[in-house]
Design an enzyme around this catalytic site. Structure first.
Site, PDB file in Angstrom:
ATOM      1  CE1 TYR A 141      -3.036  -3.152   0.809  1.00  0.00           C
ATOM      2  CE2 TYR A 141      -4.525  -1.263   0.850  1.00  0.00           C
ATOM      3  CZ  TYR A 141      -4.319  -2.621   0.752  1.00  0.00           C
ATOM      4  OH  TYR A 141      -5.401  -3.465   0.609  1.00  0.00           O
ATOM      5  CE  LYS A 192       3.643 -17.893  -2.498  1.00  0.00           C
ATOM      6  NZ  LYS A 192       3.166 -19.289  -2.397  1.00  0.00           N
ATOM      7  CG  ASP A 225       0.341 -20.555  -0.640  1.00  0.00           C
ATOM      8  OD1 ASP A 225       0.915 -20.454   0.463  1.00  0.00           O
ATOM      9  OD2 ASP A 225       0.881 -21.084  -1.628  1.00  0.00           O
ATOM     10  CG  ASP A 249      -7.596  -5.855   1.496  1.00  0.00           C
ATOM     11  OD1 ASP A 249      -8.602  -5.498   2.130  1.00  0.00           O
ATOM     12  OD2 ASP A 249      -7.538  -5.879   0.249  1.00  0.00           O
ATOM     13  CG  ASP A 253     -12.960  -8.890   1.840  1.00  0.00           C
ATOM     14  OD1 ASP A 253     -12.818  -8.041   2.743  1.00  0.00           O
ATOM     15  OD2 ASP A 253     -13.476  -8.621   0.734  1.00  0.00           O
TER      16      ASP A 253
HETATM   17  C1  IPM Z   1     -10.385  -2.455   3.347  1.00  0.00           C
HETATM   18  C2  IPM Z   1     -10.539  -1.991   1.926  1.00  0.00           C
HETATM   19  C3  IPM Z   1      -9.462  -0.963   1.583  1.00  0.00           C
HETATM   20  C4  IPM Z   1      -8.129  -1.662   1.669  1.00  0.00           C
HETATM   21  C5  IPM Z   1      -9.636  -0.296   0.214  1.00  0.00           C
HETATM   22  C6  IPM Z   1     -10.981   0.346   0.055  1.00  0.00           C
HETATM   23  C7  IPM Z   1      -8.561   0.720  -0.055  1.00  0.00           C
HETATM   24  O1  IPM Z   1     -10.541  -3.057   1.053  1.00  0.00           O
HETATM   25  O2  IPM Z   1     -10.453  -1.617   4.259  1.00  0.00           O
HETATM   26  O3  IPM Z   1     -10.240  -3.661   3.570  1.00  0.00           O
HETATM   27  O4  IPM Z   1      -7.668  -2.271   0.699  1.00  0.00           O
HETATM   28  O5  IPM Z   1      -7.526  -1.601   2.739  1.00  0.00           O
HETATM   29 MN    MN Z   2     -10.576  -4.994   2.056  1.00  0.00          MN
END
Ligand code: IPM
Ligand code: MN
Ligand code: NAD
Length: 358
Positions: A141, A192, A225, A249, A253
């Site tokens: 990032y 990784k 992975d 990140d 999810d």
């Molecule tokens: C998160 C989001 C952000 C990230 C994006 C919107 C920049 O996906 O907060 O998880 O990648 O950190």
């Molecule tokens: Mn995210």
């Protein structure tokens, strides 16, 4: 962070479903007023796509200094709007606050509230209960890279990743300290390093050093992975997971899915002792916006994390309890199997909070 008796919270609802879910989080704070010693002073800011499109302003000048000086926490919704395909405003606001306020810990709990919510067969809540420490200020990032021969057939794009000794060490230390303080047995570091030799090597060395200083906590390494696979096959093995910005990140999810979806996942962007930012893991979900269908649980559990950070642990637990009860009673939005609107799902939670108070 100044020692203020009444803690000050900047509320930035943002785009899409952000304002709808944050409205419910704010109602929770209102319902708590005067209980468990909670008194928060909320101030709203209109940063987001509308302001960017009409005024050209994303994160206003001086905003970071103001937040650091005048606030104890920031409660944010989501940023991202199809009218801003570059995502420029979201990057300025969200990544701007994370980096600009040096919020190096992105703490993302993965906790199953009710067995019926997970897509994994026959998993019980105690088998899905861990926290992810995502490095939040560097890695992929950092925005470094560039183009050569752009728009030609020989185009080259480079995208770099930054790993500093200080950045890696402070997130790994935070993960071990959290495990020690909370009685968590194990820290798993995911990387990784079999491919990313240099950054991976630094993470490995620092991990071993910090682990040696925390003999009471088991140190475990996994390639990321494999972690993605084991989060599905055997999530019970995780206590505390520490990883870099991008892997964190992605894994969170997946972690959100284990708990019932993006609608329930909460997060804190933290620099201990400084103003810190709390936001649900989900984004602005443009297809859901304005329809009253977004799940407010993610932002309400995020509010519970914020309350804990501000020293209101009892209130934080009361909010978590009210959420769990509402979820178990299926008084939820449709993504969790209920039939309620955003507003009604929020009300189902605040009703329980008010009841718990009498
Ligand atoms: C998160 C989001 C952000 C990230 C994006 C919107 C920049 O996906 O907060 O998880 O990648 O950190
Ligand atoms: Mn995210
Ligand atoms: P998203 O999280 O906005 O939505 C993905 C899907 O998850 C939705 O279509 C919906 O099915 C579900 N979902 C998300 N939140 C929900 C909720 N509260 N209730 C019920 N279902 C929910 O991710 P996306 O579609 O990849 O991104 C949309 C925009 O949001 C993009 O502009 C992206 O950059 C941005 N984004 C912002 C943040 C943030 O501000 N922290 C995080 C992720 C994505």
């Amino acid at each position: 962070m100044a020692e203020r008796k009444v803690k000050r919270v900047a509320v930035v609802a943002g785009d899409g479903i952000g304002p709808e879910v944050i409205a419910e989080a704010v109602r929770v704070v209102e319902a708590l007023r005067g209980t468990h010693g909670v008194e928060l002073d909320l101030q709203h800011f209109d940063w987001g796509a509308d302001k960017f499109l009409s005024e050209g302003v994303s994160l206003p000048e001086g905003a970071l200094e103001m937040l650091a000086r005048d606030f104890d926490a920031i409660l944010a919704g989501a940023f991202g709007d199809p009218r801003v395909p570059s995502n420029r405003h979201a990057e300025d606001i969200l990544l701007g606050m994370r980096r600009g306020l040096d919020l190096y810990i992105n703490l993302r709990p993965v906790r199953l509230l009710d067995a019926r919510l997970t897509p994994l067969r026959e998993r019980k809540p105690e088998e899905i209960d861990f926290v992810v420490f995502r490095e939040n200020t560097e890695g992929a990032y950092c925005g470094a890279g560039g183009f050569l021969k752009k728009n030609t057939s020989e185009e080259i794009a480079t995208q770099e990743e930054l790993n500093t000794r200080r950045g890696v060490e402070r997130i790994i230390v935070a993960a071990f300290e959290y495990a020690r303080e909370r009685g968590r047995k194990k820290v798993t570091m995911c990387d990784k390093s079999n491919v990313q030799r240099f950054g991976g090597d630094l993470w490995q060395r620092v991990f071993r050093e910090v682990a040696a200083r925390h003999p009471g906590v088991e140190a475990n390494h996994q390639y990321v992975d494999a972690t993605a696979m084991f989060m599905i096959l055997n999530p019970a093995q995780y206590d505390v997971v520490v990883t870099n910005n991008l892997f964190g990140d992605i894994l969170t999810d997946l972690g959100a899915a284990l708990q019932g979806g993006l609608g329930v996942a909460a997060s804190g962007n933290i620099h201990p002792g400084r103003v810190s930012l709390f936001e649900p893991v989900h984004g602005s979900a443009p297809p859901l916006a304005g329809r009253g269908v977004a799940n407010p649980v993610g932002s309400i559990l995020t509010t519970a994390m914020m309350l804990e950070y501000l020293g209101h642990s009892e209130a934080s637990r009361a909010v978590e309890r009210a959420v769990r009860e509402a979820v178990v009673a299926r008084e939820t939005t449709t993504d969790l199997g209920g039939t309620l609107s955003t507003r009604a799902a929020g009300e189902a939670i605040t009703k329980r909070l008010r009841r718990g108070r009498d």
